[in-house]
Design a protein around this motif. Structure first.
Motif, mmCIF file in Angstrom:
data_model
loop_
_atom_site.group_PDB
_atom_site.id
_atom_site.type_symbol
_atom_site.label_atom_id
_atom_site.label_comp_id
_atom_site.label_asym_id
_atom_site.label_seq_id
_atom_site.Cartn_x
_atom_site.Cartn_y
_atom_site.Cartn_z
ATOM 1 N N VAL A 88 1.170 -0.720 -0.015
ATOM 2 C CA VAL A 88 0.541 -0.064 0.366
ATOM 3 C C VAL A 88 0.927 0.939 -0.058
ATOM 4 N N ALA A 89 0.751 2.003 -1.028
ATOM 5 C CA ALA A 89 1.511 3.438 -0.926
ATOM 6 C C ALA A 89 0.500 4.680 -1.370
ATOM 7 N N SER A 90 1.441 5.679 -1.200
ATOM 8 C CA SER A 90 0.677 7.132 -0.596
ATOM 9 C C SER A 90 -0.037 6.539 -2.301
ATOM 10 N N GLU A 91 -0.905 7.747 -2.618
ATOM 11 C CA GLU A 91 -1.185 8.578 -3.979
ATOM 12 C C GLU A 91 0.157 9.161 -4.484
ATOM 13 N N PRO A 92 0.530 8.792 -5.762
ATOM 14 C CA PRO A 92 1.941 9.792 -6.297
ATOM 15 C C PRO A 92 1.197 10.370 -6.859
ATOM 16 N N ALA A 93 2.341 12.249 -7.098
ATOM 17 C CA ALA A 93 1.929 13.411 -7.322
ATOM 18 C C ALA A 93 1.368 13.607 -8.742
ATOM 19 N N LYS A 94 2.090 12.268 -9.200
ATOM 20 C CA LYS A 94 2.259 12.268 -11.445
ATOM 21 C C LYS A 94 1.383 11.507 -11.539
ATOM 22 N N ALA A 95 1.361 9.685 -11.463
ATOM 23 C CA ALA A 95 0.837 8.484 -12.054
ATOM 24 C C ALA A 95 1.081 7.404 -11.439
ATOM 25 N N VAL A 96 0.800 6.577 -11.061
ATOM 26 C CA VAL A 96 0.804 4.799 -11.154
ATOM 27 C C VAL A 96 0.418 4.228 -12.362
ATOM 28 N N ALA A 97 1.990 3.218 -12.431
ATOM 29 C CA ALA A 97 1.879 2.443 -13.582
ATOM 30 C C ALA A 97 1.539 1.452 -13.836
ATOM 31 N N LEU A 98 1.002 0.307 -14.371
ATOM 32 C CA LEU A 98 1.163 -1.070 -14.752
ATOM 33 C C LEU A 98 1.665 -0.961 -16.022
ATOM 34 N N PHE A 99 3.129 -1.921 -15.992
ATOM 35 C CA PHE A 99 3.555 -2.763 -17.064
ATOM 36 C C PHE A 99 4.322 -3.870 -17.103
ATOM 37 N N VAL A 100 4.042 -5.298 -18.255
ATOM 38 C CA VAL A 100 4.347 -5.938 -18.251
ATOM 39 C C VAL A 100 6.555 -6.287 -18.536
ATOM 40 N N ASP A 101 6.745 -6.765 -17.797
ATOM 41 C CA ASP A 101 8.524 -6.607 -18.219
ATOM 42 C C ASP A 101 8.585 -7.497 -19.582
ATOM 43 N N ASP A 102 9.435 -6.792 -20.327
ATOM 44 C CA ASP A 102 9.610 -7.163 -21.752
ATOM 45 C C ASP A 102 10.414 -9.446 -21.332
ATOM 46 N N ALA A 103 11.070 -9.891 -22.613
ATOM 47 C CA ALA A 103 11.690 -11.015 -22.699
ATOM 48 C C ALA A 103 12.665 -10.980 -21.304
ATOM 49 N N LYS A 104 13.533 -9.430 -21.660
ATOM 50 C CA LYS A 104 14.742 -9.008 -20.958
ATOM 51 C C LYS A 104 14.241 -8.625 -19.655
ATOM 52 N N GLY A 105 13.161 -8.135 -19.339
ATOM 53 C CA GLY A 105 13.268 -7.767 -17.863
ATOM 54 C C GLY A 105 12.940 -6.550 -17.763
ATOM 55 N N ARG A 106 12.550 -5.820 -18.756
ATOM 56 C CA ARG A 106 12.612 -4.091 -18.980
ATOM 57 C C ARG A 106 11.206 -3.805 -19.093
ATOM 58 N N ILE A 107 11.051 -3.141 -18.359
ATOM 59 C CA ILE A 107 10.141 -1.644 -18.817
ATOM 60 C C ILE A 107 10.024 -0.702 -19.336
ATOM 61 N N PRO A 108 8.559 -0.583 -20.211
ATOM 62 C CA PRO A 108 9.763 0.997 -20.619
ATOM 63 C C PRO A 108 8.943 2.403 -19.809
ATOM 64 N N ASP A 109 9.325 3.514 -20.280
ATOM 65 C CA ASP A 109 8.905 4.347 -18.978
ATOM 66 C C ASP A 109 8.263 4.855 -19.003
ATOM 67 N N LEU A 110 7.540 5.898 -18.591
ATOM 68 C CA LEU A 110 6.337 6.749 -18.714
ATOM 69 C C LEU A 110 6.255 7.243 -19.438
ATOM 70 N N PRO A 111 5.382 7.338 -20.339
ATOM 71 C CA PRO A 111 4.696 8.814 -20.880
ATOM 72 C C PRO A 111 4.756 10.087 -20.395
ATOM 73 N N PRO A 112 6.290 11.072 -21.102
ATOM 74 C CA PRO A 112 6.300 11.984 -20.408
ATOM 75 C C PRO A 112 5.441 12.793 -20.380
ATOM 76 N N GLU A 113 4.471 12.998 -21.145
ATOM 77 C CA GLU A 113 3.226 14.205 -20.862
ATOM 78 C C GLU A 113 2.004 13.584 -20.555
ATOM 79 N N ARG A 114 0.647 13.861 -20.173
ATOM 80 C CA ARG A 114 -0.727 13.318 -20.070
ATOM 81 C C ARG A 114 -1.013 13.414 -21.444
ATOM 82 N N GLY A 115 -1.670 11.976 -21.932
ATOM 83 C CA GLY A 115 -2.502 11.585 -23.064
ATOM 84 C C GLY A 115 -3.850 12.677 -23.514
#
Length: 440
Positions: free
Chosen positions: A132-159
């Protein structure tokens, strides 16, 4: 969390927004996601679980989601995807107003604020991440890791994309903070029993392409993550009824219930246990059998210790890696998956047992009858043994079907059988098997 903008990013996995929560399930197959794929089936099952959790606790279903998702992993995940782990994550509202994060496998949650991103990685945990975390000021995201364990960066701005309710094929989802739009659906009335029709995605525009990942590559995640976590926080059980098995997480009538309030699990304790569990791996080898699904199992049991299916008792004994041997369920509903030796008490972190490598399980106690390091749990071959450390007020146990409590002889191990209750101070734990009932 219903009033937050949820924006999806480009990808091939399954993403859903249900009752304000966000669910992401990894799709590891080739090609476009279809309704018959494992990820789609798992997503529908988890979506139903989240709806039920919202009906039970509409103001903050996070702890209910964690409890039922843990049971779902132990009972239903193997039926949906035999022998192949299901990687998924859920973001939901916590009862304290924060964000509840539940992860299993190669799924990562990212919390972004002015100080930069904070990562919670399911692949780092021994079994699950339940935070349980405090709600962050910008965003909270869920990503699936790729085959090398990497995840994408958050988008630089809201769409402008907005997943209001339903299912979409995407690489992940970003829940932006502090954005309310008038077209968001209002919450369903509490107690409503009618189920909505099969959900369809409502998205304003095409998913946003993921940004390149500038972080270094990690080793690929392979196979099932070691199930050594002792930190699945759950709430809602009453004193004296903790650990009662739930027959079906989709049936509200069969859930854990009670009449007496129980203390809430300690989030700080969860963080300490998670940090300890990250360094714990399943490496103990014992002699055992394997079921038809190749799970290691206690040779004395006719049913698989992992999945509950029948085991061929005529096969030759073989050396196997021992799976978790069950759960200790506290009277407030918190569960500890028994995958390593542990020390229990009101402050066991600095005990000699913890220094020897035992996992410290801290339990709050208001009676004054619990020692700092009160008792130890040892996994010996396929048995779970409880040992009182010579505590001042002693440790008591009660076997299933008996009324009276029996005080343990100090420093003498007692083998726990399923259904055994243990009283330490004024807290009660119940030992339950890890596997579902036979035949699931």
């Amino acid at each position: 969390m219903r009033d937050r903008q949820v924006e999806v990013v480009l990808g091939s996995h399954a993403v859903a927004r249900v009752a304000g929560a966000v669910i992401v399930v990894a799709h590891r197959g080739q090609g476009k996601l279809t309704p018959g794929d494992t990820a789609a089936v798992a997503l529908e099952s988890l979506a139903e679980l989240v709806r039920d959790a919202h009906e039970q606790a509409p103001s903050g279903p996070g702890s209910v989601v964690a409890r039922e998702a843990t049971r779902w992993l132990m009972k239903y995940a193997e039926q949906i995807s035999p022998g192949v782990p299901i990687d998924f994550g859920v973001l939901s509202a916590a009862d304290n107003g924060g964000v509840a994060i539940f992860l299993h496998g190669s799924v990562t949650a990212v919390l972004a604020d002015d100080r930069g991103p904070e990562y919670y990685r399911g692949s780092d945990a021994a079994f699950t991440v339940d935070r349980v975390a405090s709600e962050p000021a910008k965003a909270v995201a869920l990503f699936v890791d790729d085959a090398k364990g990497r995840i994408p960066d958050l988008p630089p701005e809201r769409g402008i994309g907005w997943l209001v309710e339903g299912i979409a094929q995407a690489g992940g989802a970003v829940m932006w903070s502090n954005d309310v739009r008038s077209r968001v659906r209002t919450a369903e009335p509490v107690g409503q029993t009618r189920r909505p029709p099969p959900p369809t995605a409502r998205i304003d525009r095409e998913p946003r392409a993921a940004q390149p990942d500038s972080r270094p590559s990690e080793q690929p995640a392979t196979g099932m993550q070691p199930a050594t976590s002792m930190l699945d926080a759950v709430t809602g059980t009453a004193h004296g009824t903790a650990g009662t098995p739930v027959a079906d997480p989709h049936n509200a009538e069969t859930r854990l219930s009670g009449t007496n309030p129980a203390p809430e699990p300690d989030p700080d304790l969860q963080r300490r246990l998670e940090a300890t569990a990250k360094s714990t791996v399943l490496a103990v080898k014992v002699m055992g059998f394997k079921c038809a699904r190749a799970h290691p199992s206690d040779p004395r049991s006719a049913f698989c210790t992992v999945c509950g299916m029948p085991v061929d008792q005529t096969q030759a004994l073989a050396e196997v890696v021992r799976p978790p041997l069950g759960m200790l369920v506290l009277d407030d509903g918190m569960t500890y998956l028994m995958a390593a030796d542990a020390v229990i008490g009101r402050d066991p972190e600095h005990s000699d047992a913890a220094q020897r490598g035992l996992v410290p399980l801290r339990i709050d106690d208001t009676s004054g009858g619990m020692s700092r390091a009160h008792a130890e749990v040892h996994l010996v071959n396929w048995d779970v043994q409880l040992i009182d450390r010579g505590s001042t007020n002693g440790t008591r146990s009660r076997h299933p079907g008996y009324r009276d409590w029996v005080r343990l002889t100090p420093h003498q191990p007692m083998v726990l059988i399923p259904g055994t209750e243990v009283m330490i101070g004024n807290r009660v734990l119940r030992y339950e098997p890890a596997a579902p009932p036979p035949f699931g």
